[in-house]
Enzyme design. Structure first.
Site, PDB file in Angstrom:
ATOM      1  N   GLU A 110       0.865  -1.185   0.000  1.00  0.00           N
ATOM      2  CA  GLU A 110       0.000   0.000   0.000  1.00  0.00           C
ATOM      3  C   GLU A 110       0.896   1.227   0.000  1.00  0.00           C
ATOM      4  O   GLU A 110       2.132   1.109   0.062  1.00  0.00           O
ATOM      5  CB  GLU A 110      -0.956  -0.028   1.204  1.00  0.00           C
ATOM      6  CG  GLU A 110      -1.991  -1.144   1.082  1.00  0.00           C
ATOM      7  CD  GLU A 110      -3.010  -1.193   2.197  1.00  0.00           C
ATOM      8  OE1 GLU A 110      -3.070  -0.255   3.006  1.00  0.00           O
ATOM      9  OE2 GLU A 110      -3.751  -2.176   2.266  1.00  0.00           O
ATOM     10  N   HIS A 224      -8.980   9.444   3.655  1.00  0.00           N
ATOM     11  CA  HIS A 224      -8.552   8.372   2.742  1.00  0.00           C
ATOM     12  C   HIS A 224      -8.761   8.869   1.317  1.00  0.00           C
ATOM     13  O   HIS A 224      -9.814   9.433   0.998  1.00  0.00           O
ATOM     14  CB  HIS A 224      -9.385   7.112   3.003  1.00  0.00           C
ATOM     15  CG  HIS A 224      -8.811   5.879   2.376  1.00  0.00           C
ATOM     16  ND1 HIS A 224      -8.779   5.686   1.019  1.00  0.00           N
ATOM     17  CD2 HIS A 224      -8.234   4.789   2.926  1.00  0.00           C
ATOM     18  CE1 HIS A 224      -8.202   4.503   0.759  1.00  0.00           C
ATOM     19  NE2 HIS A 224      -7.865   3.951   1.909  1.00  0.00           N
ATOM     20  N   ARG A 265      -0.671   8.690   2.146  1.00  0.00           N
ATOM     21  CA  ARG A 265      -2.087   9.037   1.987  1.00  0.00           C
ATOM     22  C   ARG A 265      -2.372  10.534   1.920  1.00  0.00           C
ATOM     23  O   ARG A 265      -3.171  10.988   1.120  1.00  0.00           O
ATOM     24  CB  ARG A 265      -2.845   8.491   3.183  1.00  0.00           C
ATOM     25  CG  ARG A 265      -3.702   7.379   2.820  1.00  0.00           C
ATOM     26  CD  ARG A 265      -4.393   6.816   3.991  1.00  0.00           C
ATOM     27  NE  ARG A 265      -4.414   5.391   3.739  1.00  0.00           N
ATOM     28  CZ  ARG A 265      -4.835   4.501   4.591  1.00  0.00           C
ATOM     29  NH1 ARG A 265      -5.244   4.880   5.776  1.00  0.00           N
ATOM     30  NH2 ARG A 265      -4.846   3.240   4.272  1.00  0.00           N
ATOM     31  N   HIS A 326     -11.302   9.335   7.341  1.00  0.00           N
ATOM     32  CA  HIS A 326     -11.036   7.897   7.492  1.00  0.00           C
ATOM     33  C   HIS A 326     -10.514   7.535   8.879  1.00  0.00           C
ATOM     34  O   HIS A 326     -10.838   6.472   9.395  1.00  0.00           O
ATOM     35  CB  HIS A 326      -9.995   7.511   6.433  1.00  0.00           C
ATOM     36  CG  HIS A 326      -9.662   6.049   6.394  1.00  0.00           C
ATOM     37  ND1 HIS A 326     -10.600   5.078   6.104  1.00  0.00           N
ATOM     38  CD2 HIS A 326      -8.494   5.377   6.598  1.00  0.00           C
ATOM     39  CE1 HIS A 326     -10.018   3.883   6.128  1.00  0.00           C
ATOM     40  NE2 HIS A 326      -8.738   4.043   6.443  1.00  0.00           N
ATOM     41  N   ARG A 361      -1.102   8.491   9.324  1.00  0.00           N
ATOM     42  CA  ARG A 361      -0.854   7.061   9.548  1.00  0.00           C
ATOM     43  C   ARG A 361      -0.465   6.339   8.269  1.00  0.00           C
ATOM     44  O   ARG A 361      -1.078   6.548   7.213  1.00  0.00           O
ATOM     45  CB  ARG A 361      -2.124   6.416  10.136  1.00  0.00           C
ATOM     46  CG  ARG A 361      -2.005   4.929  10.310  1.00  0.00           C
ATOM     47  CD  ARG A 361      -3.164   4.358  11.077  1.00  0.00           C
ATOM     48  NE  ARG A 361      -4.437   4.465  10.417  1.00  0.00           N
ATOM     49  CZ  ARG A 361      -4.833   3.744   9.377  1.00  0.00           C
ATOM     50  NH1 ARG A 361      -4.017   2.850   8.831  1.00  0.00           N
ATOM     51  NH2 ARG A 361      -6.033   3.922   8.857  1.00  0.00           N
TER      52      ARG A 361
HETATM   53  C1  SIN Z   1      -7.503   0.437   3.058  1.00  0.00           C
HETATM   54  O1  SIN Z   1      -7.757  -0.742   2.816  1.00  0.00           O
HETATM   55  O2  SIN Z   1      -7.242   1.259   2.192  1.00  0.00           O
HETATM   56  C2  SIN Z   1      -7.542   0.920   4.469  1.00  0.00           C
HETATM   57  C3  SIN Z   1      -6.336   0.503   5.137  1.00  0.00           C
HETATM   58  C4  SIN Z   1      -5.982   1.460   6.251  1.00  0.00           C
HETATM   59  O3  SIN Z   1      -6.759   2.337   6.599  1.00  0.00           O
HETATM   60  O4  SIN Z   1      -4.857   1.356   6.723  1.00  0.00           O
END
Ligand code: SIN
Length: 428
Positions: A110, A224, A265, A326, A361
């Site tokens: 990610e 998010h 993010r 988020h 985060r």
């Molecule tokens: C996501 O699946 O994008 C959320 C994961 C997160 O908030 O760390």
């Protein structure tokens, strides 16, 4: 009035994992204001980060701090990373089955992670972990799970937490407890547009604020980048960051790519916001089509199904997305054993602030934080219970007004983040 050794408010992953790690001779009551599945960890899609091996420890620490703008508590980050594997092993021992690639885990990626280090159960990681922890808790004689019970207040006297006040239907009662643990989650429900379960409105933080319990970083709110656009303000369906981790790209309404999708993010969210404003549109697009139908349906079955229910076939169509609230990095200030500024009051999960996330985060560090610091809380609770002379705590019923609590929190966030005025439910 009821009595228990430990009362835990909140039945998400932090609450349940704390309960499971407390020794079996301690009476634990877990209350949840709706049913157990009404929590944000249940909604977590992407996964849970873990240090791959000893060579990854330093790199994972650096990735977490870089995403957090180097405003993280280094002590907390070190603990998070170094204790990640042992907690994942415990989850596996409890029965969680992460997706595999032959004999090894299928690690995904990610934003802002330099390597693939995220374990997942397709795109239902939180729901699967939560299910396993729920059945484990149900199998233990010392743990009582009580649904549809709301905490209406903390009982605090001379900076000593003595338990909580509760309401179930019309019935009000008190629970006296040697130890109280807040695991009440975040603040999504006070925002107009959020990926969170909107029933979760920052109650734990609000009540803690009312009692003058120390808070930290309430101005640090994460949006998010990729919530599904729908033509209404409400709980928005999340399109997991792992979709970008697997190769999906962001494009604007001219079909142009405008950002490296795997930046932290906050960076990706800002770029999307700018693109939306500049093009006077309501959303941009996530394009996952090139990942292929078989892969998408197998890897992201929930996202595929939820989008299809809304008329979007992610194997053929662009997905309209926009940022939505988020996560909150701040919360009740706790140390690395999850203890707050009030004696015998712990906070775990999103309601707490160890400082581990800094300004922003790192993706998939929230479930990990929940496990690592809930486990530490449980160990410390065991030590504290052995030391406590429980008879000296006597509690009396206090009066309470629920709506005041929420306003206290909203006003506090507004005083720190006036720029979020239009995002919050407020009459100002
Ligand atoms: C996501 O699946 O994008 C959320 C994961 C997160 O908030 O760390």
């Amino acid at each position: 009035m009821m009595h228990t050794d430990v009362v835990i408010v909140g039945g998400g992953i932090s609450g349940l994992y704390t309960a499971l790690n407390i020794q079996d001779n301690v009476k634990v009551l877990v209350i949840t204001k709706e049913e157990l599945s009404c929590c944000n960890s249940y909604l977590a899609q992407g996964g849970i980060s873990v240090a791959r091996d000893s060579n990854d420890i330093q790199r994972f620490i650096e990735d977490t701090c870089r995403a957090g703008g180097y405003n993280n508590s280094l002590e907390a980050v070190n603990i998070l990373v170094k204790e990640s594997r042992q907690n994942i092993n415990r989850l596996i021992q409890l029965g969680v089955k992460f997706d595999m690639d032959g004999n090894d885990f299928n690690y995904t990626k990610e934003g802002a992670h330099r390597i693939n280090r995220i374990l997942h159960c397709k795109d239902r990681t939180g729901e699967i972990i939560h299910g396993v922890l729920t059945s484990q808790c149900k199998s233990k004689k010392n743990i009582t799970l009580s649904e549809n019970v709301t905490m209406t207040d903390l009982i605090v006297k001379n900076n000593q937490c003595l338990g909580i006040q509760i309401k179930s239907g019309d019935v009000e009662d008190s629970v006296s407890a040697h130890i109280t643990v807040l695991a009440t989650g975040g603040v999504g429900g006070i925002f107009k547009s959020t990926t969170n379960n909107t029933a979760i409105k920052g109650e734990g933080m609000a009540i803690a604020l009312k009692h003058g319990i120390e808070m930290k970083d309430l101005d640090k709110i994460q949006f998010h980048p990729t919530a599904l656009y729908e033509n209404s303000e409400k709980q928005r369906f999340l399109i997991s960051e792992s979709v970008r981790g697997e190769g999906a790209i962001l494009i604007n309404n001219k079909g142009e790519r405008f950002i490296d999708e795997l930046k932290p993010r906050d960076v990706v969210t800002k770029a999307i916001d700018k693109e939306i404003k500049n093009n006077n549109s309501k959303y941009v697009y996530l394009d996952a089509r090139h990942l292929g139908k078989t892969f998408l349906i197998n890897r992201f079955p929930t996202i595929y199904k939820e989008c299809l229910n809304r008329g979007i076939d992610i194997t053929k169509d662009l997905i309209p997305i926009l940022p939505a609230q988020h996560y909150i990095m701040g919360g009740i200030k706790v140390d690395t054993k999850a203890t707050s500024s009030a004696n015998n009051l712990y906070a775990v999960g999103e309601v707490s602030c160890t400082g581990v996330h800094g300004n922003n985060r790192l993706a998939s560090n929230s479930l990990l934080e929940s496990l690592v610091f809930s486990h530490r809380a449980a160990i410390d609770i065991g030590i504290k219970l052995r030391k406590l002379n429980c008879d000296k705590y006597k509690i009396k019923k206090l009066s309470f007004n629920q709506s005041d609590n929420k306003d206290i929190l909203i006003n506090k966030i507004l005083s720190l983040r006036g720029d979020l005025k239009d995002e919050l439910y407020t009459n100002r």
